[in-house]
Design a protein around this motif. Structure first.
Motif, short mmCIF file in Angstrom:
data_model
loop_
_atom_site.label_atom_id
_atom_site.label_comp_id
_atom_site.label_asym_id
_atom_site.label_seq_id
_atom_site.Cartn_x
_atom_site.Cartn_y
_atom_site.Cartn_z
N GLY A 192 1.30 -1.31 0.20
CA GLY A 192 0.06 -0.17 0.37
C GLY A 192 0.56 1.09 0.39
N LYS A 193 2.38 1.18 0.26
CA LYS A 193 2.71 2.44 -0.02
C LYS A 193 4.23 2.08 -0.99
CE LYS A 193 3.39 1.92 5.16
NZ LYS A 193 4.56 2.20 6.06
N SER A 194 3.53 2.72 -2.32
CA SER A 194 4.43 2.19 -3.41
C SER A 194 5.56 2.95 -3.99
CB SER A 194 3.09 2.76 -4.61
OG SER A 194 3.47 3.32 -5.72
N ALA A 195 5.84 3.90 -2.91
CA ALA A 195 7.37 4.82 -3.56
C ALA A 195 8.19 4.28 -1.74
CB ALA A 195 6.70 6.46 -2.75
N SER A 196 7.80 3.72 -1.00
CA SER A 196 7.91 2.47 -0.39
C SER A 196 9.26 1.57 -0.89
CB SER A 196 7.76 2.72 1.20
OG SER A 196 7.89 4.06 1.84
N ARG A 197 8.03 1.11 -1.78
CA ARG A 197 8.01 -0.07 -2.35
C ARG A 197 8.69 -0.13 -3.61
NH1 ARG A 197 3.36 -4.78 -3.04
NH2 ARG A 197 4.09 -4.91 -0.84
N LYS A 198 8.58 0.63 -4.25
CA LYS A 198 9.99 0.98 -4.86
C LYS A 198 11.57 1.42 -4.70
CE LYS A 198 6.63 2.87 -9.04
NZ LYS A 198 6.16 3.50 -9.36
N ALA A 199 11.18 1.80 -3.80
CA ALA A 199 12.44 1.66 -3.10
C ALA A 199 13.38 0.97 -2.56
CB ALA A 199 12.55 2.95 -1.79
N TRP A 200 12.44 0.19 -2.03
CA TRP A 200 12.75 -1.21 -1.75
C TRP A 200 13.15 -2.55 -2.79
CZ3 TRP A 200 14.05 -3.30 2.94
CH2 TRP A 200 14.16 -4.79 2.90
N ASP A 201 12.68 -1.96 -3.92
CA ASP A 201 12.55 -3.25 -4.87
C ASP A 201 13.73 -3.19 -5.97
OD1 ASP A 201 10.53 -4.69 -3.97
OD2 ASP A 201 8.96 -3.78 -5.05
N TYR A 202 13.61 -1.21 -5.56
CA TYR A 202 14.48 -1.42 -7.26
C TYR A 202 15.82 -1.50 -5.66
CZ TYR A 202 12.32 0.47 -10.77
OH TYR A 202 11.35 0.28 -11.51
N GLY A 203 16.48 -1.16 -4.91
CA GLY A 203 17.57 -1.15 -3.83
C GLY A 203 18.22 -2.18 -4.06
N TRP A 204 17.57 -3.02 -3.93
CA TRP A 204 17.29 -4.51 -4.02
C TRP A 204 18.04 -5.36 -5.56
CZ3 TRP A 204 18.41 -7.87 0.13
CH2 TRP A 204 18.81 -7.30 1.46
N LEU A 205 17.73 -4.49 -6.56
CA LEU A 205 17.96 -5.23 -7.73
C LEU A 205 19.13 -4.50 -7.99
CD1 LEU A 205 17.16 -6.18 -10.40
CD2 LEU A 205 16.05 -3.80 -11.27
N GLY A 206 19.50 -3.39 -7.43
CA GLY A 206 21.09 -2.61 -7.21
C GLY A 206 21.82 -3.70 -7.07
N LEU A 207 21.41 -4.30 -5.49
CA LEU A 207 22.77 -4.94 -5.00
C LEU A 207 22.58 -6.36 -5.60
CD1 LEU A 207 20.78 -4.59 -0.72
CD2 LEU A 207 23.59 -3.88 -2.22
N TYR A 208 21.82 -6.83 -6.35
CA TYR A 208 21.97 -7.88 -7.32
C TYR A 208 22.43 -7.34 -8.16
CZ TYR A 208 20.41 -12.32 -10.06
OH TYR A 208 20.54 -12.99 -11.03
N ILE A 209 22.55 -7.02 -8.72
CA ILE A 209 23.26 -6.57 -9.86
C ILE A 209 25.25 -6.19 -9.62
CG2 ILE A 209 24.31 -4.74 -11.71
CD1 ILE A 209 20.75 -4.36 -12.08
N ILE A 210 25.28 -5.14 -8.19
CA ILE A 210 26.30 -5.51 -7.59
C ILE A 210 26.97 -7.21 -7.78
CG2 ILE A 210 27.86 -4.54 -6.37
CD1 ILE A 210 26.10 -2.01 -5.90
N TYR A 211 26.36 -7.50 -7.07
CA TYR A 211 26.48 -9.66 -6.90
C TYR A 211 27.11 -9.72 -7.74
CZ TYR A 211 25.96 -14.19 -6.64
OH TYR A 211 26.38 -15.11 -6.03
N GLN A 212 26.43 -9.38 -9.25
CA GLN A 212 26.16 -10.56 -10.33
C GLN A 212 27.98 -9.65 -11.13
OE1 GLN A 212 25.31 -13.18 -10.68
NE2 GLN A 212 23.37 -13.26 -11.01
N VAL A 213 28.10 -8.60 -10.93
CA VAL A 213 29.32 -8.24 -11.32
C VAL A 213 30.49 -8.71 -10.51
CG1 VAL A 213 30.90 -5.95 -11.27
CG2 VAL A 213 28.01 -6.15 -12.67
N ILE A 214 30.37 -8.60 -9.17
CA ILE A 214 31.73 -9.40 -8.31
C ILE A 214 32.19 -10.43 -8.82
CG2 ILE A 214 32.89 -9.43 -6.22
CD1 ILE A 214 30.76 -7.01 -5.04
N PHE A 215 30.88 -11.07 -8.69
CA PHE A 215 30.54 -12.80 -9.13
C PHE A 215 31.94 -13.28 -10.29
CE2 PHE A 215 29.79 -16.97 -9.21
CZ PHE A 215 29.55 -17.58 -7.73
#
Length: 462
Positions: A192-215
């Protein structure tokens, strides 16, 4: 001449004598006896090969006759639909999905024909003869039994470093499951909190991309840091690619269920993310396409487990020799990798672009596959020689479209070009490897990595 370790080999002296294992020169008489023994061994080998060739031709003739008879009485019939691993495409144009069925493998069915099993026994016999030939040659020529074990030992050197790196990569891959589990379960707090949820999702997406680059970078750095030999390097880099593909398959397959989850609905929260046991089983099951469960027997037969584990290697490169076109060949020669490329590259490309044309996704699949293949070879051999990339992403991709339709003579053309291409690639990479060992470096380190020495080295040309 130097061997692969860069050590000098003992050369023949001017008078034709060979140094003995004690360092003394053997006379021409002893050398003549040795040469006669080698000639006798070669003659024996040629006779054995000639006899096996005649028996092989006879067995193949009986095998073809047997297949005709078996097909006639319907004891065995190759049904392509039986071994198909996809559901049919829907009428609305939606691409088909990978399906898993409980069934016998194609090899198991083919071995019901005794002549096919005879061919299998012939290959085993050839391996035994090659083993004996190597053993006798070692004893006659050097007086010791080597069997090429020194070369194998060198190729798999520093294996303890490889194993430690593999353990660390596995721990990192398990971290993907833990991170996704954390993301999915705490995501519902932002319902129900659209902006907060988007920030949560995109933040973890960024971490996943960083992980794949390091890996993607860290294993290569370890290969170069510890100067791992070819086989250990290839094993580590192939495990790196496998784990990247596994983690992407798990994330890509389970994100939709987390995105569609509603906190106060009838959906079971436990099904938000699969259990860890499912993820761990997926890491070792011989497929790159994720499912929560796969067809399994009620009881484990361990002798079949061992046998089918060996069959997996054969199945990956099997059932493709009957292909009549390159499109069919690349679908069949490595089904495990092809299924991943189709499910997570080809289908997602079509879903994002929303185009009915198959040209774009097909070329993308070839380019991605060619880059990964060349990446592994580049850091295994420690030089950049993109012949495989050109052959795979260029000529092979073109041949897929040129030989798109099957024909009776398509299989002959495929085999002819495949053998020629494999021979050229093997010769080219071997010459470059030889040049890197025997030819001095004349360019700076970076340029030398990308410019083939075999093009300018006289030792290779002579």
């Amino acid at each position: 001449m130097e061997n692969m370790n860069g050590e000098s080999r003992t050369s023949r002296h001017d008078n034709g004598a060979l140094p003995s294992k004690h360092g003394r020169l053997e006379g021409n008489g002893s050398s003549d006896v040795t040469m006669k023994k080698i000639a006798k061994l070669q003659e024996l080998q040629e006779n054995m090969i000639r006899q096996m060739d005649e028996q092989f031709k006879e067995i193949v003739g009986h095998m073809v006759e047997g297949i005709d008879n078996v097909d006639h009485v319907n004891h065995f019939h190759y049904d392509n639909a039986k071994y198909s691993n996809r559901a049919k495409s829907s009428k609305d144009g939606k691409l088909s999905d990978k399906i898993f069925l409980a069934r016998e493998s194609l090899l198991t069915d083919l071995f019901q024909i005794k002549h096919f099993y005879t061919i299998y026994n012939i290959f085993i016999a050839i391996l035994i003869i090659l083993f004996l030939n190597t053993a006798v040659y070692d004893i006659v020529s050097t007086g010791t039994l080597n069997l090429g074990l020194s070369l194998i030992q060198w190729n798999f050197g520093k294996f303890h470093i490889f194993f430690l790196m593999w353990i660390l990569m596995m721990i990192g891959t398990v971290g993907v499951y833990c991170s996704m589990h954390f993301w999915a379960h705490y995501r519902k707090e932002y319902y129900g909190k659209s902006a907060s949820r988007k920030a949560w999702d995109y933040g973890w997406l960024g971490l996943y991309i960083i992980y794949q680059v390091i890996f993607g970078i860290w294993p290569v750095a370890q290969v170069l840091k510890y100067n791992l030999p070819p086989a250990s390097s290839m094993a580590l880099l192939m495990e790196q690619v496998r784990l990247i593909m596994k983690s992407h398959a798990f994330v890509r397959s389970n994100i939709p269920r987390a995105l569609t989850y509603k906190p106060h609905s009838e959906q079971d929260e436990k099904k938000l993310i699969p259990e860890f046991g499912h993820f761990l089983y997926f890491l070792f099951v011989p497929t790159l396409v994720y499912r929560d469960s796969y067809p399994r027997t009620h009881k484990i037969s361990w002798h079949k487990v061992i046998w089918h584990f060996l069959e997996v290697v054969g199945v990956i490169f099997y059932d493709w020799w009957n292909a009549n076109s390159y499109a069919e060949y690349y679908r069949m020669w490595n089904l495990v990798v092809h299924d991943w490329l189709y499910t997570y590259i080809f289908k997602d490309y079509c879903l994002l672009i929303k185009s009915k044309s198959r040209l774009g996704p097909t070329l993308t699949v070839f380019i991605v596959s060619a880059i990964v293949h060349e990446y592994i070879l580049m850091f295994v051999f420690r030089f950049f020689y993109p012949l495989l990339f050109v052959a795979f992403g260029g000529f092979s991709a073109a041949l897929v479209f040129l030989t798109g339709s099957s024909s009776k003579r398509g299989n002959l053309f495929m085999w002819l070009t495949l053998c020629l291409g494999t021979g050229v690639l093997t010769a080219a990479y071997s010459m470059e490897w030889y040049a890197r060992i025997n030819c001095p470096q004349v360019l700076d380190t970076v340029t030398d990595f990308f410019v083939p020495r075999s093009w300018f080295c006289n030792a290779v040309k002579q």
